[in-house]
Design a protein around this motif. Structure first.
Motif, PDB file in Angstrom:
ATOM      1  N   THR A 112       2.172  19.189  -7.914  1.00  0.00           N
ATOM      2  CA  THR A 112       2.071  20.587  -8.339  1.00  0.00           C
ATOM      3  C   THR A 112       0.714  21.211  -8.051  1.00  0.00           C
ATOM      4  OG1 THR A 112       1.468  19.872 -10.546  1.00  0.00           O
ATOM      5  CG2 THR A 112       3.784  20.348 -10.147  1.00  0.00           C
ATOM      6  N   GLY A 113      -0.322  20.429  -8.008  1.00  0.00           N
ATOM      7  CA  GLY A 113      -1.647  20.989  -7.763  1.00  0.00           C
ATOM      8  C   GLY A 113      -2.366  20.205  -6.694  1.00  0.00           C
ATOM      9  N   GLU A 114      -3.670  20.460  -6.587  1.00  0.00           N
ATOM     10  CA  GLU A 114      -4.486  19.727  -5.621  1.00  0.00           C
ATOM     11  C   GLU A 114      -4.464  18.236  -5.896  1.00  0.00           C
ATOM     12  OE1 GLU A 114      -8.532  20.835  -5.220  1.00  0.00           O
ATOM     13  OE2 GLU A 114      -8.051  22.915  -4.817  1.00  0.00           O
TER      14      GLU A 114
END
Length: 148
Positions: free
Chosen positions: A109-111
């Motif tokens: 979902t993110g870095e």
């Protein structure tokens, strides 16, 4: 009745301060061109000064994997795993591994964040250490239940 009619005065380019012309310059101007780095539009930029491009130092992020249990609806939870990228682990590969290992949905979902559908906080610490031995027990932190 005689009226005086004034003739419009056309100012010389050398005398008009508003035109940007310099009275001490010879017109037409000669513009010097260079072959590479000194272009700005089509004019030659003489020594502009400055320090050029400053190399940025890499920020050292502490190598720590955090595991948190996030409540969804009623008695359902998702497990968030952050920090695997600091150990240079491919997040897409880790996401596929977790989804296959726990038979559930997982997504990047993110870095540096993987969300696993379900409460796997107890099992995931052992699974991470088995799959990636470079992640030791001291660098894994269980945050428990946290809000999103």
């Amino acid at each position: 009745m005689a009226t005086d009619v004034a003739e419009p005065v056309v100012p010389d380019c050398r005398g008009d301060g508003r035109s940007g012309a310099r009275p001490d310059s010879d017109y037409p101007l000669r513009v010097l061109y260079c072959g590479g780095k000194c272009w700005k539009g089509s004019l030659f930029i003489a020594n502009r000064g400055g320090r050029g491009q400053i190399k940025q130092k890499k920020k050292t992020v502490p190598q720590k994997v955090t595991i948190a249990k996030i409540p969804r609806a009623k008695k359902k939870y998702v497990t968030r795993v952050c920090g695997l990228a600091t150990f240079e682990i491919d997040l897409k590969e880790a996401q596929r591994f977790f989804a296959q290992k726990f038979s559930c949905g997982a997504s990047v979902t993110g870095e540096d964040e993987i969300i696993i559908q379900g409460d796997f906080t107890d099992d995931i610490i052992d699974v991470i250490q088995e799959k990636w031995p470079e992640v030791d027990d001291d660098s894994i932190e269980d945050l428990g239940e946290v809000k999103k």
